[in-house]
Every structure is written in structure tokens, then in C-alpha cells.
Design a protein around this motif. Structure first.
Motif, PDB file in Angstrom:
ATOM      1  N   PRO A  48      39.483  40.178  39.998  1.00  0.00           N
ATOM      2  CA  PRO A  48      38.330  40.708  40.927  1.00  0.00           C
ATOM      3  C   PRO A  48      38.147  42.035  39.897  1.00  0.00           C
ATOM      4  CG  PRO A  48      40.837  39.978  42.160  1.00  0.00           C
ATOM      5  CD  PRO A  48      40.879  39.477  40.471  1.00  0.00           C
ATOM      6  N   ALA A  68      34.459  46.983  43.911  1.00  0.00           N
ATOM      7  CA  ALA A  68      35.401  46.820  44.040  1.00  0.00           C
ATOM      8  C   ALA A  68      36.025  46.562  45.570  1.00  0.00           C
ATOM      9  CB  ALA A  68      37.028  48.106  43.489  1.00  0.00           C
ATOM     10  N   ALA A  72      37.127  42.795  46.756  1.00  0.00           N
ATOM     11  CA  ALA A  72      38.413  42.255  48.361  1.00  0.00           C
ATOM     12  C   ALA A  72      38.384  42.086  49.050  1.00  0.00           C
ATOM     13  CB  ALA A  72      39.217  44.260  47.909  1.00  0.00           C
ATOM     14  N   ARG A  76      39.745  38.184  50.585  1.00  0.00           N
ATOM     15  CA  ARG A  76      40.246  38.604  51.934  1.00  0.00           C
ATOM     16  C   ARG A  76      40.250  37.814  52.986  1.00  0.00           C
ATOM     17  NH1 ARG A  76      40.845  43.232  51.210  1.00  0.00           N
ATOM     18  NH2 ARG A  76      39.464  43.810  53.334  1.00  0.00           N
TER      19      ARG A  76
END
Length: 87
Positions: A48, A68, A72, A76
Motif C-alpha cells: 500500500p 495513503a 487504504a 478497505r
């Protein structure tokens, strides 16, 4: 973390991004060009963090923190939609 699509999810590139098909439910998901870039990068084995750095390079006005957070959120979202898993 290694990111992968579930075996019953197929991905097809389009002119403007990518389409994912969950073959178990028949649902389609459309990704824009940035989503397709993130997915390709993760599927190629990038972390990531590496993916966020690439995203920042492609979009210079994007801060490192925002890149970032976006990566993420993307991970998710696909995981919660049961399209992707930690491999």
C-alpha cells in the motif's frame, strides 16, 4: 500484506478504467482510471505504501497523507465488498 481479487472476481480493463465482475453474485463494479491504477499496482505485488507513492507521482498535487488514505480506503472498500482478500 499481499492483495488479491477473489478467484470468482474477474477484472477487465476499459478505455476509462476497469470493470470488476463478482461472478458469484453477478454484480459489476466500475473503477475509474485512478482506481484501475491502484488495483493494478497492488495486484502486481506493490505494498500500500508503494502504491500511495506511485499515486503521488502521477498526481503531484496529492499530498502523501491523502494518497495513503485513498489507497487504504480503496483496499478497505474492495475487501468489505468481498471482491478482494489478503493473499
Amino acid at each position: 500484506m499481499t492483495f488479491a481479487l477473489r478467484p470468482d472476481v474477474s477484472a477487465t480493463d476499459t478505455d476509462h478504467g476497469m470493470v470488476l465482475l463478482d461472478e458469484s453474485t453477478g454484480r459489476y463494479w466500475q473503477l475509474n482510471g485512478t482506481g484501475a491504477l491502484i488495483l493494478h499496482t497492488l495486484l502486481d505485488g506493490a505494498t500500500p505504501g508503494q502504491t500511495a507513492r506511485l499515486l503521488g507521482e502521477r498526481h503531484p498535487t496529492l499530498t502523501a497523507g491523502r494518497a495513503a488514505a485513498d489507497v487504504a480506503f480503496f483496499i478497505r472498500s474492495l475487501t468489505e465488498a468481498r471482491l478482494a482478500v489478503d493473499a
